[in-house]
Write an enzyme that holds these catalytic residues in place. Structure first.
Site, mmCIF file in Angstrom:
data_model
loop_
_atom_site.group_PDB
_atom_site.id
_atom_site.type_symbol
_atom_site.label_atom_id
_atom_site.label_comp_id
_atom_site.label_asym_id
_atom_site.label_seq_id
_atom_site.Cartn_x
_atom_site.Cartn_y
_atom_site.Cartn_z
ATOM 1 N N CYS A 215 0.817 -1.233 0.000
ATOM 2 C CA CYS A 215 0.000 0.000 0.000
ATOM 3 C C CYS A 215 0.842 1.271 0.000
ATOM 4 O O CYS A 215 0.556 2.214 -0.745
ATOM 5 C CB CYS A 215 -0.940 -0.012 1.204
ATOM 6 S SG CYS A 215 -0.159 -0.556 2.737
ATOM 7 N N HIS B 36 -2.934 6.364 4.575
ATOM 8 C CA HIS B 36 -1.498 6.427 4.868
ATOM 9 C C HIS B 36 -0.955 7.776 4.397
ATOM 10 O O HIS B 36 -1.284 8.239 3.293
ATOM 11 C CB HIS B 36 -0.734 5.349 4.088
ATOM 12 C CG HIS B 36 -0.931 3.945 4.589
ATOM 13 N ND1 HIS B 36 -1.659 3.616 5.707
ATOM 14 C CD2 HIS B 36 -0.444 2.772 4.100
ATOM 15 C CE1 HIS B 36 -1.630 2.301 5.882
ATOM 16 N NE2 HIS B 36 -0.903 1.766 4.916
#
Ligand code: A2P
Length: 340
Positions: free
Chosen positions: A132, A245
């Site tokens: 990710c 994130h």
């Protein structure tokens, strides 16, 4: 009407698997039949797809007969064992785990960066979905690399608990509740409390002193960008955020790229949205990145400590663009260009 496809989702009850199912629906993927797979723990559970309740089945070696595309997000050991089984049964696997990413016979793909690499899937029947943190970073690095050739990247991440899975989302929520109610704080997922804390530790520690997550960012970036000369060094950190994130990037380029030039390049880049108006307190944040598919970039400024340097701040939804959406985008290219 074009063809439609039988799609299995391995790990359909997990944080990423649930989002994979939602993405298939949202993006109107041509699904003829959806087969949600999970462990025995999920017997009796259902997945909702296009208003229908579909029972979750237990994943086993016979799960993939007749399946065209299998999206995997049930952990590395399940992928290691079952992705080849699914491929042998005739499915093309898009695997979200780290099991196959660095296999030279398996393409590692971010559609905005290296869609052409998908063709290599014919060798093994498996396509790997990157980590990710790497996905959102390369979406931004690629156009800058094309414009000015990146020599070196220094990245620090601020990663949400959803990247660990559903249990970690529950643990952060439970810890916050316990703390506010003066109760004993539950702790199972991480080695330390995550609520109101920061852990410089994602995945396991390796002999070289880095974590596996940090080395994924180093090695996967080179593979996706198709350029081993890009040097990357990473510090990956878990923060008490549910979704999204964030990454602070310092980039050194071969040719000078001013912030104005970088902004112009990124304004044209697929999958990227510039959010960069400090005067109005506008910069990328997890709360804004969550629930959508673009990679947000801001705080674009010159690094005055070196000749050709830029600093950037990048945020994306780790469960969507960092995992599920990227996998479904790969499946879209598969059906449009390869499985017609
Ligand atoms: P289950 O819900 O039945 O445990 P997350 O990343 O959110 O933790 O989700 C992991 C996903 O992988 C879940 O859907 C989980 O199913 C699935 N999974 C974990 N272990 C297995 C297994 N041994 N066989 C099949 N699915 C598994």
């Amino acid at each position: 009407m074009g063809r439609s496809y039988k799609v299995a989702v391995a790990g359909a009850t997990g944080a990423v698997g649930q989002q994979m199912v939602a993405c298939l629906e949202e993006r109107n993927f041509p699904v003829a039949e959806l087969k949600p797979l999970a462990s025995e723990r999920s017997i009796g559970k259902h997945v909702t797809f296009k208003g229908r309740e579909i029972p979750v089945e237990v994943l086993d070696k016979d799960s993939f007969a007749g399946i065209d595309i299998a999206l995997f997000s049930a952990g590395g050991s399940i992928s290691k064992e079952y992705a080849p089984i699914a491929a042998r049964a005739g499915a093309v696997v898009v695997d979200n785990s780290s099991a196959w990413r660095m296999d030279p016979d398996v393409p590692l793909v971010v559609p905005e960066v290296n869609p052409q690499d998908i063709a290599l899937y014919k060798k093994t029947g498996i396509i790997a979905n990157p980590n990710c943190s790497t996905i959102q970073m390369v979406v931004v690095l690629k156009p800058l690399h094309d414009a000015a050739t990146i020599k070196r990247v220094v990245v620090s991440t601020y990663q949400a608990v959803s990247g660990t899975g559903q249990k970690a989302v529950g643990e952060l929520a439970a810890q916050v509740r316990a703390l506010f109610n003066n109760q004993e704080v539950p702790r199972k997922v991480y080695p330390h409390r995550i609520a109101f804390n920061v852990l410089p530790h994602i995945d396991v520690f390796l002999e070289n002193g880095y974590t596996k997550e940090e080395m994924k960012m180093v090695n996967e970036t080179k593979k996706i960008m198709g350029d081993d000369s890009i040097e990357v060094t990473a510090t990956t950190v878990r923060v008490p955020v549910f979704y999204g994130h964030s990454e602070a990037l310092n980039i050194e380029t071969e040719r000078k790229l001013t912030p104005v030039q970088a902004r112009a390049v990124l304004a044209e880049a697929p999958g990227v949205k510039i959010v960069d108006d400090p005067a109005k307190n506008q910069y990328p944040m997890p709360l804004d990145a969550a629930g959508q598919d673009l990679t947000l970039v801001g705080r674009i400024r010159e690094d005055f400590s070196i000749e050709n340097g830029l600093n950037l701040w990048i945020v994306a939804d780790n469960v969507r663009k960092g995992a599920a959406t990227n996998a479904v985008q790969i499946a879209e290219i598969l059906v449009n260009d390869y499985l017609k």
